[in-house]
Design a protein around this motif. Structure first.
Motif, PDB file in Angstrom:
ATOM      1  N   GLY A 186      24.673  31.416  18.372  1.00 17.11           N
ATOM      2  CA  GLY A 186      23.839  30.239  17.960  1.00 17.11           C
ATOM      3  C   GLY A 186      22.646  30.504  17.194  1.00 17.11           C
ATOM      4  N   GLU A 187      21.983  29.842  16.245  1.00 18.39           N
ATOM      5  CA  GLU A 187      21.022  29.885  15.729  1.00 18.39           C
ATOM      6  C   GLU A 187      20.343  28.459  15.777  1.00 18.39           C
ATOM      7  OE1 GLU A 187      21.330  31.192  11.841  1.00 18.39           O
ATOM      8  OE2 GLU A 187      22.400  33.109  12.393  1.00 18.39           O
ATOM      9  N   ASP A 188      19.446  28.412  17.013  1.00 15.08           N
ATOM     10  CA  ASP A 188      18.906  27.006  17.306  1.00 15.08           C
ATOM     11  C   ASP A 188      20.115  25.799  17.353  1.00 15.08           C
ATOM     12  OD1 ASP A 188      16.827  25.092  18.079  1.00 15.08           O
ATOM     13  OD2 ASP A 188      16.274  24.869  15.493  1.00 15.08           O
ATOM     14  N   ALA A 189      21.039  26.231  17.961  1.00 15.47           N
ATOM     15  CA  ALA A 189      22.417  25.189  17.822  1.00 15.47           C
ATOM     16  C   ALA A 189      22.340  24.476  19.201  1.00 15.47           C
ATOM     17  CB  ALA A 189      23.522  26.032  17.510  1.00 15.47           C
ATOM     18  N   ARG A 190      22.822  23.251  19.157  1.00 17.05           N
ATOM     19  CA  ARG A 190      23.012  22.759  20.511  1.00 17.05           C
ATOM     20  C   ARG A 190      24.499  22.169  20.459  1.00 17.05           C
ATOM     21  NH1 ARG A 190      20.123  20.271  24.659  1.00 17.05           N
ATOM     22  NH2 ARG A 190      18.407  20.793  23.735  1.00 17.05           N
ATOM     23  N   ILE A 191      25.178  22.508  21.648  1.00 15.93           N
ATOM     24  CA  ILE A 191      26.618  21.987  21.735  1.00 15.93           C
ATOM     25  C   ILE A 191      26.630  20.750  22.995  1.00 15.93           C
ATOM     26  CG2 ILE A 191      28.857  22.347  22.385  1.00 15.93           C
ATOM     27  CD1 ILE A 191      28.432  25.299  21.262  1.00 15.93           C
ATOM     28  N   ARG A 192      26.902  19.630  22.420  1.00 15.43           N
ATOM     29  CA  ARG A 192      26.872  18.396  23.420  1.00 15.43           C
ATOM     30  C   ARG A 192      28.076  17.869  23.705  1.00 15.43           C
ATOM     31  NH1 ARG A 192      22.370  14.680  21.306  1.00 15.43           N
ATOM     32  NH2 ARG A 192      21.025  16.152  22.634  1.00 15.43           N
ATOM     33  N   GLY A 193      28.321  17.760  24.810  1.00 13.23           N
ATOM     34  CA  GLY A 193      29.696  17.105  25.578  1.00 13.23           C
ATOM     35  C   GLY A 193      29.705  15.751  25.495  1.00 13.23           C
ATOM     36  N   VAL A 232      26.920  29.939  14.665  1.00 16.12           N
ATOM     37  CA  VAL A 232      26.921  28.458  14.710  1.00 16.12           C
ATOM     38  C   VAL A 232      25.345  28.247  14.313  1.00 16.12           C
ATOM     39  CG1 VAL A 232      26.824  26.266  16.325  1.00 16.12           C
ATOM     40  CG2 VAL A 232      28.122  28.412  16.897  1.00 16.12           C
ATOM     41  N   PRO A 233      25.400  27.703  12.939  1.00 14.61           N
ATOM     42  CA  PRO A 233      24.007  27.392  12.617  1.00 14.61           C
ATOM     43  C   PRO A 233      23.212  26.290  13.087  1.00 14.61           C
ATOM     44  CG  PRO A 233      25.663  27.598  10.859  1.00 14.61           C
ATOM     45  CD  PRO A 233      26.283  27.264  11.976  1.00 14.61           C
ATOM     46  N   VAL A 291      33.484  34.356  11.252  1.00 12.90           N
ATOM     47  CA  VAL A 291      33.589  32.723  10.675  1.00 12.90           C
ATOM     48  C   VAL A 291      32.294  32.122  10.986  1.00 12.90           C
ATOM     49  CG1 VAL A 291      34.568  30.596  11.302  1.00 12.90           C
ATOM     50  CG2 VAL A 291      36.142  32.517  11.678  1.00 12.90           C
ATOM     51  N   VAL A 292      31.623  31.211  10.131  1.00 15.06           N
ATOM     52  CA  VAL A 292      30.422  30.363  10.326  1.00 15.06           C
ATOM     53  C   VAL A 292      30.851  29.201  10.260  1.00 15.06           C
ATOM     54  CG1 VAL A 292      28.378  29.974   9.092  1.00 15.06           C
ATOM     55  CG2 VAL A 292      29.208  32.242   9.152  1.00 15.06           C
ATOM     56  N   VAL A 293      30.393  28.241  11.431  1.00 17.42           N
ATOM     57  CA  VAL A 293      30.783  26.931  11.471  1.00 17.42           C
ATOM     58  C   VAL A 293      30.229  26.082  10.312  1.00 17.42           C
ATOM     59  CG1 VAL A 293      30.394  24.902  12.883  1.00 17.42           C
ATOM     60  CG2 VAL A 293      30.746  27.186  14.095  1.00 17.42           C
ATOM     61  N   SER A 294      30.788  25.223   9.697  1.00 21.51           N
ATOM     62  CA  SER A 294      30.445  24.371   8.529  1.00 21.51           C
ATOM     63  C   SER A 294      30.820  24.912   7.248  1.00 21.51           C
ATOM     64  CB  SER A 294      29.061  23.962   8.589  1.00 21.51           C
ATOM     65  OG  SER A 294      28.689  23.230   9.805  1.00 21.51           O
ATOM     66  N   GLU A 295      30.811  26.340   7.086  1.00 19.19           N
ATOM     67  CA  GLU A 295      31.031  27.120   6.048  1.00 19.19           C
ATOM     68  C   GLU A 295      32.550  27.576   6.241  1.00 19.19           C
ATOM     69  OE1 GLU A 295      28.859  30.530   5.446  1.00 19.19           O
ATOM     70  OE2 GLU A 295      26.776  29.399   5.441  1.00 19.19           O
ATOM     71  N   ALA A 348      34.734  26.826   9.003  1.00 20.34           N
ATOM     72  CA  ALA A 348      35.478  26.017   9.937  1.00 20.34           C
ATOM     73  C   ALA A 348      34.564  24.665   9.962  1.00 20.34           C
ATOM     74  CB  ALA A 348      35.849  26.515  11.039  1.00 20.34           C
ATOM     75  N   PRO A 349      35.465  23.622  10.358  1.00 17.38           N
ATOM     76  CA  PRO A 349      34.321  22.167  10.341  1.00 17.38           C
ATOM     77  C   PRO A 349      33.701  22.094  11.809  1.00 17.38           C
ATOM     78  CG  PRO A 349      36.713  21.855  10.737  1.00 17.38           C
ATOM     79  CD  PRO A 349      36.705  23.322  10.322  1.00 17.38           C
ATOM     80  N   THR A 350      34.198  22.732  12.732  1.00 17.67           N
ATOM     81  CA  THR A 350      33.657  22.594  14.186  1.00 17.67           C
ATOM     82  C   THR A 350      33.400  23.781  14.927  1.00 17.67           C
ATOM     83  OG1 THR A 350      35.794  22.201  15.025  1.00 17.67           O
ATOM     84  CG2 THR A 350      34.747  20.179  14.361  1.00 17.67           C
ATOM     85  N   VAL A 351      32.816  23.848  15.964  1.00 16.40           N
ATOM     86  CA  VAL A 351      32.849  24.988  16.805  1.00 16.40           C
ATOM     87  C   VAL A 351      34.140  25.436  17.063  1.00 16.40           C
ATOM     88  CG1 VAL A 351      31.488  26.232  18.633  1.00 16.40           C
ATOM     89  CG2 VAL A 351      30.378  24.528  17.355  1.00 16.40           C
TER      90      VAL A 351
END
Length: 692
Positions: A268-275, A249-250, A225-229, A231-234
């Protein structure tokens, strides 16, 4: 009171110093013979009141069911404390070596715990057990079962009985043979020791390599699975991914929190997950999850869960240990793992408001290239890694700010290596954690300490670390700790000898306010082949018996110890003596050092218990540093962290191994003569053994 002024008239200075020394000598002899040699033998005391040596009672408490370690109480002629040995064999190892008697006097009374009426046996795993505590019996009156199937965590266990019939009954059920005290005293026991821990340190490094390699294999999975392609979210992508596949995670910032309930890789590829500033950002509840190439921020700031702690107080066992696990293990984190063994965290950066990585309930993890940026004020944040009953393997990582860089609680077998710690309260902080390796790390500006081990663990190896500009370099409690090849520079305290039955060797201790401090009341550790240079005070000691920091004719290198007219290594050095302690700072102190009165006081200290308290002696100070290259690098202000090729040396690859692990004594082995630094080999004035 007049003080010795090294710049005053030498003759006057000497007269004043001699007068003071003679007064000290007179005071030391007063009351030295107050004990009545005809007095009756002392009675056993409550074991809570003894000073414990041998196997850690914490280990004893952790053994399953009714497992026990037979205990011994010893009253020594020149020691004001009653010494308790966990394991009869631990005491036996000290009887014939002459070292304990040199410091404590001879054993005037020895009691052993006998189990005639305690229904003794063994657990399913072979540990000795009894349904209740034994009774105290004079050692020479007891009968002992040796060679049985009964064991302790440290090896073979000697089981004492009051009556021979009871001993023979135990032999009939569990093997071995019944012998008297003299036979037990003459035996050699295969017990675990600090020397054994020393020998296992390279193996622990290799085990970490294997864990890291296995983690790489677990993380390498096909993409599903690739996020945004796809599925809409991580969160949605992780939920959709089949087990044993990778979620990509692009690049970008993803404002969400997620829970991983399947064994997948989130790459991730230069991906940030922010709560959103509440709770944990990523929660892992499945085995063999891998998180790679991510930046994480936006966790909540709750460092512990008051409700969990309250439940522990109300419904748990109420112990401090349980309350800490429930409190510390239930706060917020960038990554929180619950019952998730096999976790892999690789190439991840966490901006931590509370914990960076929180592991609990067996979430054994590998963390490589992890960076945790904690709070500027340590009271505002928490731990870079919090490990609760979860073994962690950390390598090539950075922990800056916050409370503790790494806090491990009952995380036996953990490895922390090749990592950097700065501006924490504690760098690496272990509680109830044994058999760990803390190696080749750099610690800077730690408010309370670089490496700190508390609550009586066993078998830790602290090797090759570089600690500077901190309150304390290394403070390790417990038993059977190996502290070797560390570089300790510019700290308030280099290291303390807080661990019993341990070995401190090949450490470079330079430019500290106090190089080392003897802290255990009853010395039982070896301190040998260390280099002390440029410290305001090379060493200090708290209350307790004389500490002899040497091993036979091999001691430590002390800057200033060999000044004067004698040959290097010919005269003992006392870093706790006001005169000797000044030798590396004030050359004029040598006039007092060479005086007849000091020679008299030296002899007095060796025979009078009152003159021994709170002091250290090295009867064979080395003529040259043991690690001159490391010492030079440590004193170079432009040099980076100083490393040591300790794995090669401990494996014997360089021919400079310094400890013979074949020695069965509980405190370690003998120094290899081939490792002695160049210089005269004049025999010391007294025999010695390294005891902290």
């Amino acid at each position: 009171m007049a003080r010795f002024d090294p710049y005053a008239d030498p003759s006057l200075a000497v007269r004043l110093a001699l007068a003071g020394l003679l007064l000290v000598a007179a005071a030391a002899t007063a009351g030295a013979f107050a004990a009545d040699p005809e007095a009756a033998a002392p009675s056993p005391v409550a074991y809570d009141d003894v000073v414990e040596l041998g196997l850690s009672s914490e280990t004893d408490a952790l053994m399953a069911g009714s497992a026990r370690v037979p205990r011994t109480e010893v009253f020594y002629s020149q020691l004001q404390y009653v010494v308790g040995y966990n394991g009869v064999e631990s005491f036996v190892a000290t009887v014939g070596d002459g070292r304990t008697e040199r410091q404590f006097g001879y054993p005037i009374t020895v009691y052993v715990e006998t189990f005639d009426d305690a229904r003794p046996g063994t657990t399913e795993t072979g540990l000795f057990r009894s349904e209740r505590l034994g009774e105290w019996t004079p050692a020479e009156e007891a009968v002992y079962v040796v060679g049985s199937e009964a064991r302790s965590p440290a090896g073979e266990t000697v089981v004492p009985f009051r009556e021979r019939d009871a001993a023979e009954a135990f032999v009939a059920d569990h093997g071995g043979r019944a012998v008297d005290w003299e036979v037990v005293r003459s035996r050699s026991f295969d017990t675990d020791s600090a020397a054994a821990v020393r020998g296992t340190a390279p193996d622990r490094w290799t085990a970490a390599d294997e864990r890291i390699a296995a983690a790489e294999r677990r993380a390498d999975r096909p993409v599903s699975v690739v996020v945004s392609e796809d599925a809409p979210t991580v969160e949605a992508a992780v939920a959709a991914a089949p087990a044993n596949t990778t979620v990509v995670v692009p690049p970008g910032t993803y404002e969400e929190t997620l829970t991983v309930n399947e064994s997948v890789t989130v790459a991730g590829e230069d991906a940030r997950i922010r709560g959103d500033g509440n709770g944990s950002v990523i929660t892992v509840r499945a085995p063999d999850v891998a998180l790679t190439g991510l930046s994480i921020d936006g966790s909540g700031g709750q460092t512990r869960d008051p409700e969990a702690a309250r439940e522990g107080r109300d419904g748990g066992d109420g112990t401090w240990d349980t309350n800490i696990q429930l409190g510390y293990g239930h706060g917020d984190a960038g990554i929180r793992a619950i019952g998730a063994p096999g976790l892999v965290v690789d190439d991840v950066t966490i901006e931590a408001n509370a914990s960076g990585l929180l592991l609990r309930e067996g979430s054994h993890a590998v963390a490589r290239d992890l960076r945790v940026n904690g709070t500027d004020e340590w009271r505002d944040g928490f731990m870079g890694i919090t490990g609760m009953q979860s073994r962690v393997t950390v390598t090539d990582s950075v922990f800056e700010g916050g409370r503790d860089g790494i806090y491990l609680h009952r995380a036996d077998g953990s490895v922390v290596r090749n990592s950097t710690f700065a501006d924490n309260r504690y760098g690496a902080h272990l509680m109830y954690t044994g058999d760990a390796l803390i190696a080749d790390n750099a610690f800077r500006n730690e408010l309370f300490g670089g490496v700190t081990v508390m609550t009586r663990p066993s078998g830790n190896a602290i090797v090759g670390n570089d600690v500077r500009n901190s309150s304390a370099g290394i403070q390790a409690s417990g038993t059977r700790t190996y502290v070797g090849y560390n570089t300790l520079v510019g700290n308030e305290l280099g290291f303390s000898t807080s661990s019993r039955g341990s070995l401190y060797e090949r450490n470079v201790v330079a430019g500290n306010d106090e190089g080392a401090r003897a802290t255990t009341v009853v010395p039982s550790s070896r301190v040998v082949a260390n280099d002390f240079v440029g410290n305001a005070d090379h060493a200090g000691a708290g209350a307790g018996a004389l500490r002899i920091w040497a091993d036979g004719d091999r001691g430590n290198y002390w800057e200033g110890a060999n000044v004067g007219t004698h040959e290097p290594g010919e005269r003992a050095y006392r870093p706790t003596s006001p005169v000797d302690a000044a030798l590396h700072r004030e050359v004029a102190a040598v006039a007092v050092r060479e005086s007849p009165a000091v020679a008299l006081l030296d002899r007095l200290r060796g025979t009078v218990p009152g003159a021994r308290s709170g002091s250290i002696i090295d009867p064979a100070p080395a003529a040259a540093p043991y690690s001159p290259d490391r010492l030079a690098a440590a004193l170079d202000p432009d040099a980076g962290p100083v490393g040591a090729d300790w794995r090669a040396e401990l494996n014997g690859d360089t021919g400079t191994t310094t400890m013979d692990t074949r020695d069965r004594n509980a405190t370690g082995g003998s120094i290899d003569p081939g490792a002695r630094p160049a210089g005269p080999t004049t025999a010391p004035p007294t025999g010695g053994v390294a005891d902290a």
